[in-house]
Design an enzyme around this catalytic site. Sequence first.
Site, PDB file in Angstrom:
ATOM      1  N   GLY A   1       0.831  -1.198   0.000  1.00 54.72           N
ATOM      2  CA  GLY A   1       0.000   0.000   0.000  1.00 54.72           C
ATOM      3  C   GLY A   1       0.865   1.247   0.000  1.00 54.72           C
ATOM      4  N   CYS A   2       0.214   2.387  -0.189  1.00 48.21           N
ATOM      5  CA  CYS A   2       0.958   3.641  -0.289  1.00 48.21           C
ATOM      6  C   CYS A   2       1.594   4.025   1.049  1.00 48.21           C
ATOM      7  CB  CYS A   2       0.049   4.750  -0.807  1.00 48.21           C
ATOM      8  SG  CYS A   2      -1.532   4.857   0.042  1.00 48.21           S
ATOM      9  N   TYR A   3       0.780   4.050   2.118  1.00 42.81           N
ATOM     10  CA  TYR A   3       1.348   4.340   3.438  1.00 42.81           C
ATOM     11  C   TYR A   3       2.431   3.317   3.815  1.00 42.81           C
ATOM     12  CZ  TYR A   3      -2.479   7.626   4.793  1.00 42.81           C
ATOM     13  OH  TYR A   3      -3.358   8.676   4.909  1.00 42.81           O
TER      14      TYR A   3
END
Lengths: 348, 348, 348, 348
Positions: free
Chosen positions: D148-150
């Site tokens: 994921g991005c985070y």
Amino acid sequence: MIKVGIVGGTGYTGVELLRLLAAHPQVQLTAITSRKEDGMPVADMFPSLRGHVDLAFATPEKAKLAECDVVFFATPHGVAMAQARELLAAGVKVIDLAADFRLKDPAEFEKWYAMPHSCTDLLEEAVYGLPEVNREAIRKARLIGLPGCYPTSMQLGFAPLLAQGKPLVNEASLIADCKSGVSGAGRKAEVHTLLAEAADNFKAYGVKGHRHLPETTQGLQAIAGGRKVGLTFVPHLVPMIRGIHSTLYATILPEARDTDFQSLYENHFKGEKFVDVMPAGSHPETRSVRASNKLRIAIHRPGGGDLLVILVVEDNLVKGAAGQGVQCMNIMFGIDETAGLMHIPVLP
Amino acid sequence: MIKVGIVGGTGYTGVELLRLLAAHPQVQLTAITSRKEDGMPVADMFPSLRGHVDLAFATPEKAKLAECDVVFFATPHGVAMAQARELLAAGVKVIDLAADFRLKDPAEFEKWYAMPHSCTDLLEEAVYGLPEVNREAIRKARLIGLPGCYPTSMQLGFAPLLAQGKPLVNEASLIADCKSGVSGAGRKAEVHTLLAEAADNFKAYGVKGHRHLPETTQGLQAIAGGRKVGLTFVPHLVPMIRGIHSTLYATILPEARDTDFQSLYENHFKGEKFVDVMPAGSHPETRSVRASNKLRIAIHRPGGGDLLVILVVEDNLVKGAAGQGVQCMNIMFGIDETAGLMHIPVLP
Amino acid sequence: MIKVGIVGGTGYTGVELLRLLAAHPQVQLTAITSRKEDGMPVADMFPSLRGHVDLAFATPEKAKLAECDVVFFATPHGVAMAQARELLAAGVKVIDLAADFRLKDPAEFEKWYAMPHSCTDLLEEAVYGLPEVNREAIRKARLIGLPGCYPTSMQLGFAPLLAQGKPLVNEASLIADCKSGVSGAGRKAEVHTLLAEAADNFKAYGVKGHRHLPETTQGLQAIAGGRKVGLTFVPHLVPMIRGIHSTLYATILPEARDTDFQSLYENHFKGEKFVDVMPAGSHPETRSVRASNKLRIAIHRPGGGDLLVILVVEDNLVKGAAGQGVQCMNIMFGIDETAGLMHIPVLP
Amino acid sequence: MIKVGIVGGTGYTGVELLRLLAAHPQVQLTAITSRKEDGMPVADMFPSLRGHVDLAFATPEKAKLAECDVVFFATPHGVAMAQARELLAAGVKVIDLAADFRLKDPAEFEKWYAMPHSCTDLLEEAVYGLPEVNREAIRKARLIGLPGCYPTSMQLGFAPLLAQGKPLVNEASLIADCKSGVSGAGRKAEVHTLLAEAADNFKAYGVKGHRHLPETTQGLQAIAGGRKVGLTFVPHLVPMIRGIHSTLYATILPEARDTDFQSLYENHFKGEKFVDVMPAGSHPETRSVRASNKLRIAIHRPGGGDLLVILVVEDNLVKGAAGQGVQCMNIMFGIDETAGLMHIPVLP
């Protein structure tokens, strides 16, 4: 009517003071100074005030500040300290929105603000203008040093934890990860706060050390009854105009694990008109306080663990500056603390 | 490899030139000048260039611009005219992104830019760098005056209407209602382009007369084969970083009512790589050209009436400045006009 | 106290009505309906109202609207027309913020809103709620169709030109190039108004024909004493929350070239509390009216030519919707027209 | 040329994949599926791709994905797991941008994503696509679950601290205070990400528990050689389009106080093309990586104390999604890891 003067009304806290005071039922705006804009109607610089404020800027000489009941300083650091003594002597109360009367230790002031303090004799008398902490002292004060915008949110956010007889959290390692809208940097011609620089962008700044750190530590220690407090403060710049969101972290001590923190906060701020402890699990938004003097807090304990996460929002120009100043003024003059301050936040 | 120098790389058109040229397959970035930042690596000022640009700023003396093949001026008005003669004499081509070589009449320059023109002898030789209008002249040019950002959109938007043998629209009363992102104002410390001033806000400016008006009128008249053109130009400031949207209005002459304007535009720009005539009924968005050298146009005739509404979008820093400069350079050096310019727009 | 009910309080005009009415000194908020949110405290949906509005949403049945003095409809088109007859019969005044009672011709309504009009018998009685044009009719009205946001700015912007005994400008070819913040699209889950779509972006839309066109043409013709008016209206979406900026163009007729348009406007709006004709040469900003019921106008005549450029700004949610509704209510109930509406604009 | 298919190209990660892959020198875009938009040219939905992408959306049946070399899933959670088995059987490599193949424990997947995992047999084979941690495994992989991005920012930000043989920081109480632009929420019609809701606003969300927490904890523990890691993760929504800024906090253990953390980070990422460890004292901005695959890190130790503050920025749609996917593809196909990924960030 309270006769009010403003020194330095060309910045964001100045125009916000004008917005609040022009609509205040018990205030008569009497004077506003600007050496540079002498003679210019205030509403020419801020057309939002057309039809609401007739005053023109005047030099300090013409402004006759000594005839006011109270004078607000919405000036750069260093201005209020040069003029306060004379005004107080003339019986005028003084409320400084800058840092001149925040720090009790003049050496600390000199270290962080890179100028000597020229009015150290008034430092002891000056009252730190955080009504939810210092209301009684404010009531009797002649001279107020208003808290900075970040410090207001950090101190009120941590206050219920620290104000107890014994520590509930590890007071040596508090963390405040704070985010501010760009108006916090003031109405100054600078590159880094241009829209083309700051919009669609996010960054931290001043991680090495920010001026609001010593003031906040001083305040937190006072709240903690003199116990030493260690704080790491990391400010960030948000691509928005107004608003501060402080995300505070504190590690619960083993002996305090059973505390009901939601109740602790609700009880601590019971009766406060400008502090709203939201229901457990809330995520306050900065816009929910936009253009108002409210500060909202929500308490979280993710996973039921030992780390408290406290979310605090305020409008940096209102509860973080001009609004808090008016709140102090109301207290100092013995009128309703909420007079002229019950604006409903503007949403959307 | 084309050896390229940049004078004045600390503004937005400068850093955009760097972004485009550093990735250009046939360019060797050779020198970048800044008297103030002498010795500072460019990537220290613009961290976005870390790993892509190794150059440091240098004084003009150290920069040895005379050894370049071409020099771009991304400077305030007045700088290029002071240095162009010497560079040309040394066999260096010159592309000026400012206004020094746009206006053919030095009196007009002096009127609008409040300074005398110090290099009038080169005005006749200078070529106006709008490739879709002037490609052949650019091919042979030594000295280019690049169009302003607004003028590019207005001229390309009106061009197909004016470039016909006889008038199709009332050429005496064209209207251009233009909207620009804030980067168009440059990377200058000013109050009115601060985020806290320009965000969540919209306004017109310069309605009385904007510097881009005489340049645009001159260009439109050239396109119209010398016929006189009357233009009302109203610029507005949009709370965004990049992008210009020009909404153009022209009244169709009775004898031209049967014209198929969609086809007229498609034919006019046939084969152009950087002009996209969209399908009838389209509403181009500025973000559809963000960070690219494309300009998009859509033609409307509301209610089938006599008023043409032409919508034009471009990225003011690319097709409106740095990208158009690179396009001119490609033409001047006889390489593929699209070299280093085929970036796909960044959306969202 | 005026007992006020609101039908449909979950959109932007609804929450703005709540902000204005909760602070109105002569209003008692009595009921707010939402079938979907029945029982939910309003302040749970809009935390900005915490501490100011205690009401909960209720179904229309529970809400007892018939006991109100006036009911506002902040609903999608088509809702008010279904309920107005019954409320009027019960003696309740009705103010519709949607389009149900704007157009006099039900065929026009059906054409632009794609639904038949179910309450045509009330169309004649309904008064168009633009106080600066229709004040006397509003005073006696039981049923108000409030103008749309764009139409308010266009009509007040063109009014002084059209309201004269004979034409001053070419009334057959007026142009309105209008720009609106995104809140004008309402609080609806849609892709094109997401921040990631609409921010850092600018576009026109609905150039082919927008619903606010017939309403504006009808209004302008009424102001012109029945003369036919031709209008081209091009709306644009601005990446901001609130605010409309309309840039209006009108060609002065030869016989009117000597008119002093600045005086014409100042005289026309003399005494109006919510219309501010700014000094000649001004460029009003949308933020100068943010969160207030003010509309500001500035007149330009670039180059002293024959084209008038009129700049108009308003807050689309206040003077363009909720505020104008409250202004009408004040007039209808014979109280001070400015009651509850003198908020100073929020700047920055 | 690598033949590439995309399943689900109508969201932000999809259009970003298209932007990157259409300009990739060794890729042939072969198929893009959307059941809903079957037949529609991709460039009609995303005009930014006009002139760059000729492909039209097709149903999965028509798209002949089995003839591709690799298929990207830019789909909601649950889609890739339903189709991966068949594609792998046909010899097609699969890269999933959603969460289907991130978590090793299907029970964890079910708990956080509220759906059963329908392809548990492939979970062990699936490789977590974080090249700076898993490069060798990615090289041999057939099936990639992209981070994921985070989680990308948190894992790369903490990695050098955890990847040592013994703990340097208190691994039981890491804090990640993360801020994301709104595009991270996807191109979905929802109220809370409307511009009128999210602009000029800031808030935390999901403090109770966010889906990216278990994935990050799993990844951090793997980096720490299996040691248990405790993480508090507080995400916030920033009013900007692209970009993640993670502010990471870790308490230095007494025995590690003399560590040179700056060198530790520089050495750890030596040779990495997409990770930039900035000079000590830097404050990376999200715009410095806008539209690029770079991730920048800066290390701080305020006051020389025991708390490390690590600042990490990335573009959530590039290094946090599509770019990382292309980077994995490059590795899987044995071509230059940077192919098609060397875009210079767009600033301003």
